[in-house]
Design a protein around this motif. Sequence first.
Motif, PDB file in Angstrom:
ATOM      1  N   LEU A  29      15.046   7.082   7.545  1.00 18.62           N
ATOM      2  CA  LEU A  29      13.900   6.738   6.712  1.00 18.62           C
ATOM      3  C   LEU A  29      12.605   6.782   7.510  1.00 18.62           C
ATOM      4  O   LEU A  29      11.559   7.200   6.993  1.00 18.62           O
ATOM      5  CB  LEU A  29      14.114   5.359   6.082  1.00 18.62           C
ATOM      6  N   ARG A  30      12.649   6.371   8.765  1.00 22.78           N
ATOM      7  CA  ARG A  30      11.445   6.442   9.600  1.00 22.78           C
ATOM      8  C   ARG A  30      11.011   7.885   9.804  1.00 22.78           C
ATOM      9  O   ARG A  30       9.817   8.199   9.710  1.00 22.78           O
ATOM     10  CB  ARG A  30      11.716   5.750  10.937  1.00 22.78           C
ATOM     11  N   ARG A  31      11.939   8.771  10.072  1.00 21.95           N
ATOM     12  CA  ARG A  31      11.582  10.183  10.230  1.00 21.95           C
ATOM     13  C   ARG A  31      11.069  10.763   8.915  1.00 21.95           C
ATOM     14  O   ARG A  31      10.156  11.599   8.904  1.00 21.95           O
ATOM     15  CB  ARG A  31      12.789  10.982  10.726  1.00 21.95           C
ATOM     16  N   GLY A  32      11.661  10.331   7.815  1.00 18.14           N
ATOM     17  CA  GLY A  32      11.159  10.775   6.518  1.00 18.14           C
ATOM     18  C   GLY A  32       9.743  10.300   6.281  1.00 18.14           C
ATOM     19  O   GLY A  32       8.887  11.061   5.799  1.00 18.14           O
ATOM     20  N   ARG A  51      15.388  19.808   8.870  1.00 15.54           N
ATOM     21  CA  ARG A  51      15.142  20.216  10.255  1.00 15.54           C
ATOM     22  C   ARG A  51      14.782  19.011  11.117  1.00 15.54           C
ATOM     23  O   ARG A  51      15.278  18.854  12.236  1.00 15.54           O
ATOM     24  CB  ARG A  51      14.009  21.241  10.301  1.00 15.54           C
ATOM     25  N   ARG A  52      13.932  18.139  10.594  1.00 16.47           N
ATOM     26  CA  ARG A  52      13.490  16.989  11.382  1.00 16.47           C
ATOM     27  C   ARG A  52      14.579  15.933  11.517  1.00 16.47           C
ATOM     28  O   ARG A  52      14.554  15.145  12.470  1.00 16.47           O
ATOM     29  CB  ARG A  52      12.226  16.393  10.762  1.00 16.47           C
ATOM     30  N   LEU A  53      15.498  15.911  10.565  1.00 17.70           N
ATOM     31  CA  LEU A  53      16.610  14.978  10.649  1.00 17.70           C
ATOM     32  C   LEU A  53      17.793  15.560  11.403  1.00 17.70           C
ATOM     33  O   LEU A  53      18.717  14.837  11.773  1.00 17.70           O
ATOM     34  CB  LEU A  53      17.061  14.570   9.242  1.00 17.70           C
ATOM     35  N   GLY A  78       9.414   1.338   4.250  1.00 15.10           N
ATOM     36  CA  GLY A  78       8.176   1.085   4.971  1.00 15.10           C
ATOM     37  C   GLY A  78       7.453  -0.167   4.538  1.00 15.10           C
ATOM     38  O   GLY A  78       6.734  -0.777   5.332  1.00 15.10           O
ATOM     39  N   LEU A  79       7.630  -0.563   3.271  1.00 14.67           N
ATOM     40  CA  LEU A  79       6.869  -1.696   2.733  1.00 14.67           C
ATOM     41  C   LEU A  79       7.737  -2.905   2.404  1.00 14.67           C
ATOM     42  O   LEU A  79       7.255  -3.860   1.804  1.00 14.67           O
ATOM     43  CB  LEU A  79       6.119  -1.248   1.473  1.00 14.67           C
ATOM     44  N   GLN A  80       8.991  -2.890   2.839  1.00 16.06           N
ATOM     45  CA  GLN A  80       9.943  -3.901   2.393  1.00 16.06           C
ATOM     46  C   GLN A  80       9.550  -5.330   2.759  1.00 16.06           C
ATOM     47  O   GLN A  80       9.834  -6.272   2.006  1.00 16.06           O
ATOM     48  CB  GLN A  80      11.336  -3.589   2.959  1.00 16.06           C
ATOM     49  N   ASP A  81       8.893  -5.533   3.878  1.00 20.40           N
ATOM     50  CA  ASP A  81       8.576  -6.894   4.311  1.00 20.40           C
ATOM     51  C   ASP A  81       7.131  -7.295   4.034  1.00 20.40           C
ATOM     52  O   ASP A  81       6.732  -8.421   4.328  1.00 20.40           O
ATOM     53  CB  ASP A  81       8.837  -7.036   5.819  1.00 20.40           C
ATOM     54  N   GLY A  82       6.337  -6.380   3.466  1.00 20.14           N
ATOM     55  CA  GLY A  82       4.910  -6.633   3.330  1.00 20.14           C
ATOM     56  C   GLY A  82       4.571  -7.821   2.458  1.00 20.14           C
ATOM     57  O   GLY A  82       3.838  -8.731   2.877  1.00 20.14           O
ATOM     58  N   GLN A  83       5.079  -7.853   1.232  1.00 23.10           N
ATOM     59  CA  GLN A  83       4.721  -8.940   0.322  1.00 23.10           C
ATOM     60  C   GLN A  83       5.301 -10.286   0.738  1.00 23.10           C
ATOM     61  O   GLN A  83       4.606 -11.304   0.693  1.00 23.10           O
ATOM     62  CB  GLN A  83       5.138  -8.588  -1.109  1.00 23.10           C
ATOM     63  N   PRO A  84       6.576 -10.361   1.144  1.00 20.81           N
ATOM     64  CA  PRO A  84       7.081 -11.665   1.617  1.00 20.81           C
ATOM     65  C   PRO A  84       6.275 -12.236   2.775  1.00 20.81           C
ATOM     66  O   PRO A  84       6.007 -13.438   2.819  1.00 20.81           O
ATOM     67  CB  PRO A  84       8.517 -11.334   2.046  1.00 20.81           C
ATOM     68  N   ALA A  85       5.855 -11.371   3.711  1.00 20.15           N
ATOM     69  CA  ALA A  85       5.054 -11.850   4.836  1.00 20.15           C
ATOM     70  C   ALA A  85       3.699 -12.360   4.353  1.00 20.15           C
ATOM     71  O   ALA A  85       3.184 -13.381   4.837  1.00 20.15           O
ATOM     72  CB  ALA A  85       4.866 -10.725   5.855  1.00 20.15           C
ATOM     73  N   ALA A 112      -3.200  -0.826  11.174  1.00 21.97           N
ATOM     74  CA  ALA A 112      -3.458  -0.223  12.474  1.00 21.97           C
ATOM     75  C   ALA A 112      -2.174   0.106  13.224  1.00 21.97           C
ATOM     76  O   ALA A 112      -2.114   1.088  13.966  1.00 21.97           O
ATOM     77  CB  ALA A 112      -4.321  -1.157  13.322  1.00 21.97           C
ATOM     78  N   ASN A 113      -1.152  -0.699  13.001  1.00 21.83           N
ATOM     79  CA  ASN A 113       0.078  -0.537  13.771  1.00 21.83           C
ATOM     80  C   ASN A 113       1.170   0.231  13.038  1.00 21.83           C
ATOM     81  O   ASN A 113       2.273   0.401  13.572  1.00 21.83           O
ATOM     82  CB  ASN A 113       0.594  -1.917  14.199  1.00 21.83           C
ATOM     83  N   ASP A 114       0.882   0.692  11.837  1.00 28.70           N
ATOM     84  CA  ASP A 114       1.833   1.552  11.112  1.00 28.70           C
ATOM     85  C   ASP A 114       1.035   2.674  10.478  1.00 28.70           C
ATOM     86  O   ASP A 114       0.852   2.733   9.269  1.00 28.70           O
ATOM     87  CB  ASP A 114       2.595   0.764  10.053  1.00 28.70           C
ATOM     88  N   SER A 115       0.572   3.589  11.317  1.00 27.37           N
ATOM     89  CA  SER A 115      -0.325   4.634  10.844  1.00 27.37           C
ATOM     90  C   SER A 115       0.351   5.576   9.864  1.00 27.37           C
ATOM     91  O   SER A 115      -0.306   6.150   8.985  1.00 27.37           O
ATOM     92  CB  SER A 115      -0.899   5.419  12.027  1.00 27.37           C
ATOM     93  N   ALA A 116       1.666   5.774   9.975  1.00 31.13           N
ATOM     94  CA  ALA A 116       2.361   6.681   9.059  1.00 31.13           C
ATOM     95  C   ALA A 116       2.305   6.152   7.626  1.00 31.13           C
ATOM     96  O   ALA A 116       1.934   6.878   6.700  1.00 31.13           O
ATOM     97  CB  ALA A 116       3.806   6.882   9.507  1.00 31.13           C
ATOM     98  N   MET A 117       2.663   4.899   7.421  1.00 33.19           N
ATOM     99  CA  MET A 117       2.578   4.335   6.074  1.00 33.19           C
ATOM    100  C   MET A 117       1.138   4.282   5.601  1.00 33.19           C
ATOM    101  O   MET A 117       0.837   4.514   4.422  1.00 33.19           O
ATOM    102  CB  MET A 117       3.211   2.939   6.054  1.00 33.19           C
ATOM    103  N   ASN A 118       0.229   4.002   6.502  1.00 36.42           N
ATOM    104  CA  ASN A 118      -1.194   3.963   6.160  1.00 36.42           C
ATOM    105  C   ASN A 118      -1.656   5.325   5.646  1.00 36.42           C
ATOM    106  O   ASN A 118      -2.346   5.434   4.632  1.00 36.42           O
ATOM    107  CB  ASN A 118      -1.991   3.546   7.396  1.00 36.42           C
ATOM    108  N   ARG A 119      -1.257   6.386   6.341  1.00 38.75           N
ATOM    109  CA  ARG A 119      -1.643   7.744   5.920  1.00 38.75           C
ATOM    110  C   ARG A 119      -1.017   8.104   4.580  1.00 38.75           C
ATOM    111  O   ARG A 119      -1.652   8.743   3.730  1.00 38.75           O
ATOM    112  CB  ARG A 119      -1.233   8.752   6.985  1.00 38.75           C
TER     113      ARG A 119
END
Length: 220
Positions: A29-32, A51-53, A78-85, A112-119
Amino acid sequence: MTDGTPREAPAAKARGKYAPVRLPESEILRRGLDTFAELGYAATTMRELARRLGVSHNFIHERYGSKDDFWRAVVDFGLQDGQPALDRLLADCHDAEERLRAVIVHLYRLAANDSAMNRLLTDESTRDSSRLDYLHQQFIKPFWDSIEPTVSSLMAAGRIPRVPAHILYFAVTGPALALAQDPIADRLSPDVRPTAQHDRTAMADALSAVVLHGLLPPHA
């Protein structure tokens, strides 16, 4: 986005005749996520994902069903913990100003620390699609609903301007989305490049201080 604590997703079962891949589910999932963030949904082909996997080109179809289903699995990861936190953070605050400040600092640090999800969020927010509907219903609306009472309270008190919800949403989240724009940051501040190698949390805190000074200026 997560709260920064690695969390291993359960291994998915392979479907059909294909054996399980030797990658943990979280790495798949991270590579995806990295691929969708870099290329965008339309340009991310099943062949490129395979190819990437390092898997058969039928792997995504066999395990997840379709590219769209895989995209949703990636977003959920990528967003599983966002709302509980965020809910825990809000519960620890004592007044509306403290809550808004805490939300903005927290949100910018995550961005800032998860630029992939941010993009990915930045890209999908510009497109009227079923993917944006999914992001809105599953993540964006719950986020906004959780801070709306805080925003309304500050508007009623005259601490922030009375503007439509989408304007305030842009004011709060827009700078966070911009934290994925390292290439332009490097050009604007060539003396401190490369931005990607900096202390991302410190950069997020500097930006949140600027935004909060505008949204919640010090009391006279």
